[in-house]
Design an enzyme around this catalytic site. Structure first.
Site, PDB file in Angstrom:
ATOM      1  N   ASP A  75       7.233 -14.003  15.553  1.00 21.91           N
ATOM      2  CA  ASP A  75       7.381 -12.632  16.041  1.00 21.91           C
ATOM      3  C   ASP A  75       8.612 -12.622  16.943  1.00 21.91           C
ATOM      4  O   ASP A  75       8.604 -13.239  18.013  1.00 21.91           O
ATOM      5  CB  ASP A  75       6.132 -12.226  16.816  1.00 21.91           C
ATOM      6  CG  ASP A  75       6.186 -10.794  17.334  1.00 21.91           C
ATOM      7  OD1 ASP A  75       7.291 -10.192  17.353  1.00 21.91           O
ATOM      8  OD2 ASP A  75       5.131 -10.279  17.736  1.00 21.91           O
ATOM      9  N   VAL A  76       9.654 -11.933  16.528  1.00 22.57           N
ATOM     10  CA  VAL A  76      10.920 -12.005  17.260  1.00 22.57           C
ATOM     11  C   VAL A  76      10.863 -11.319  18.622  1.00 22.57           C
ATOM     12  O   VAL A  76      11.782 -11.496  19.439  1.00 22.57           O
ATOM     13  CB  VAL A  76      12.098 -11.439  16.433  1.00 22.57           C
ATOM     14  CG1 VAL A  76      12.262 -12.209  15.134  1.00 22.57           C
ATOM     15  CG2 VAL A  76      11.932  -9.941  16.172  1.00 22.57           C
ATOM     16  N   SER A 122      21.921   0.427  12.428  1.00 18.66           N
ATOM     17  CA  SER A 122      21.590   1.626  11.656  1.00 18.66           C
ATOM     18  C   SER A 122      22.624   2.695  11.956  1.00 18.66           C
ATOM     19  O   SER A 122      23.288   2.662  13.008  1.00 18.66           O
ATOM     20  CB  SER A 122      20.194   2.130  12.057  1.00 18.66           C
ATOM     21  OG  SER A 122      19.941   3.411  11.518  1.00 18.66           O
ATOM     22  N   SER A 167      21.648   5.268  12.842  1.00 19.98           N
ATOM     23  CA  SER A 167      20.977   5.816  14.025  1.00 19.98           C
ATOM     24  C   SER A 167      21.470   5.163  15.305  1.00 19.98           C
ATOM     25  O   SER A 167      21.135   5.623  16.399  1.00 19.98           O
ATOM     26  CB  SER A 167      19.460   5.640  13.902  1.00 19.98           C
ATOM     27  OG  SER A 167      18.961   6.351  12.788  1.00 19.98           O
ATOM     28  N   TYR A 212      14.081   5.026  18.474  1.00 20.45           N
ATOM     29  CA  TYR A 212      14.834   4.248  17.488  1.00 20.45           C
ATOM     30  C   TYR A 212      16.334   4.348  17.761  1.00 20.45           C
ATOM     31  O   TYR A 212      17.053   3.341  17.698  1.00 20.45           O
ATOM     32  CB  TYR A 212      14.506   4.761  16.092  1.00 20.45           C
ATOM     33  CG  TYR A 212      15.010   3.888  14.964  1.00 20.45           C
ATOM     34  CD1 TYR A 212      14.477   2.624  14.752  1.00 20.45           C
ATOM     35  CD2 TYR A 212      16.001   4.346  14.103  1.00 20.45           C
ATOM     36  CE1 TYR A 212      14.918   1.827  13.709  1.00 20.45           C
ATOM     37  CE2 TYR A 212      16.450   3.554  13.051  1.00 20.45           C
ATOM     38  CZ  TYR A 212      15.908   2.300  12.855  1.00 20.45           C
ATOM     39  OH  TYR A 212      16.352   1.520  11.823  1.00 20.45           O
ATOM     40  N   LYS A 241      18.803   1.066  18.488  1.00 22.50           N
ATOM     41  CA  LYS A 241      19.906   0.767  17.583  1.00 22.50           C
ATOM     42  C   LYS A 241      21.253   1.027  18.252  1.00 22.50           C
ATOM     43  O   LYS A 241      22.245   0.330  17.967  1.00 22.50           O
ATOM     44  CB  LYS A 241      19.769   1.581  16.295  1.00 22.50           C
ATOM     45  CG  LYS A 241      18.580   1.148  15.438  1.00 22.50           C
ATOM     46  CD  LYS A 241      18.639  -0.337  15.069  1.00 22.50           C
ATOM     47  CE  LYS A 241      17.543  -0.748  14.123  1.00 22.50           C
ATOM     48  NZ  LYS A 241      17.606  -2.178  13.754  1.00 22.50           N
ATOM     49  N   THR A 296      12.893   0.854   1.478  1.00 23.46           N
ATOM     50  CA  THR A 296      12.196  -0.381   1.814  1.00 23.46           C
ATOM     51  C   THR A 296      10.750  -0.049   2.173  1.00 23.46           C
ATOM     52  O   THR A 296      10.340   1.111   2.175  1.00 23.46           O
ATOM     53  CB  THR A 296      12.861  -1.070   3.019  1.00 23.46           C
ATOM     54  OG1 THR A 296      12.654  -0.246   4.194  1.00 23.46           O
ATOM     55  CG2 THR A 296      14.348  -1.271   2.803  1.00 23.46           C
TER      56      THR A 296
END
Length: 252
Positions: A59-60, A137, A139, A150, A154, A185
């Site tokens: 888990d990063v 992204s 974004s 988000y 990003k 995805t």
């Protein structure tokens, strides 16, 4: 086992990460597949050469697991040449209704993980003259409706990429990011059946379609290659031309 070239890909069990791992494997790299779900990683690994593939469940968002992941890759293959920080999660909704838990979750995976892994990987990338590619992204280049969390993560990755590229360039390590638009995805699964929404994306995208994961993976492979040897500090839109627009609607 010593390998000639080694890449570590996070979020490698599906989507852009899976496509990236498969592309690097075709290019002859030893590939470290990292992610939270062993079953997904094992499915990808089953198609890759066993002697050049390593699965590590991690888990990063966890600092210690990131350090373990990098150390395990170097222990197995003897070196590290490319880090692809791809793991990501998403949250939407008005900022006034945003949950602190969502903020922590997205920041933990999308930003903390990039920092933890970059820090752990740098000592191994300097000797190999390696590179880092962060999956940011579009974004991270501008704002979106109801996507403030988000956008924040990003946007941070976008500028983190620039800053680390400046720091590591003199040490021979290149750092770039790709900035995809809508890519089909698992994370965007809920959009695939929404034809009205997809039609809006097609209308706004000059190339007329969302991206496939391989569209992004091929650019990631380019940024890690010798052909991109003089490219660093770049946030490269992989968006079918979406970010070329000034925001006005199509006109006849």
């Amino acid at each position: 086992m010593m390998a000639d070239k080694v890449v570590l890909v996070t979020g490698a069990g599906s989507g852009i990460g899976e496509a990236t791992a498969r592309r690097f494997s075709r290019d002859g790299y030893a590939v470290v597949l990292a992610g939270r779900t062993k079953e997904k990683l094992d499915r990808v690994a089953a198609d890759l050469p066993a002697d050049r593939t390593l699965v590590v469940v991690a888990d990063v968002s966890d600092e210690e697991q990131c350090t373990f992941l990098v150390n395990r890759a170097v222990e197995r293959f003897g070196r590290l040449d490319v880090l692809v920080n791809n793991a990501g999660v998403h949250a939407t909704g008005p900022v006034a209704e945003a949950k602190t838990a969502d903020w922590r979750k997205v920041m933990g995976t999308d930003l903390d993980g990039v920092f933890f892994l970059t820090r752990a990987a740098v000592p191994h990338l300097v000797p190999t003259g390696g590179s880092i590619t962060n999956v940011s992204s579009v974004s991270g280049l501008g704002g979106d409706w109801n996507m403030s969390i988000y956008n924040a993560t990003k946007g941070a990755v976008t500028n983190f990429t620039r800053a680390v590229a400046m720091e590591l360039g003199p040490k021979g390590v290149r750092v770039n990011a790709v900035n995809p638009a809508l890519t089909l995805t698992d994370m965007t699964e809920d959009m695939k059946g929404d034809e009205k929404l997809l039609a809006k994306f097609r209308e706004r995208t000059p190339l007329g379609r969302p991206a496939d994961p391989a569209d992004v993976a091929d650019v990631i492979a380019f940024l890690a290659s010798h052909d991109a040897r003089y490219v660093t500090g770049v946030n490269l839109p992989v968006d079918g031309g979406l970010s070329a627009s000034n925001g006005q609607p199509p006109q006849a």
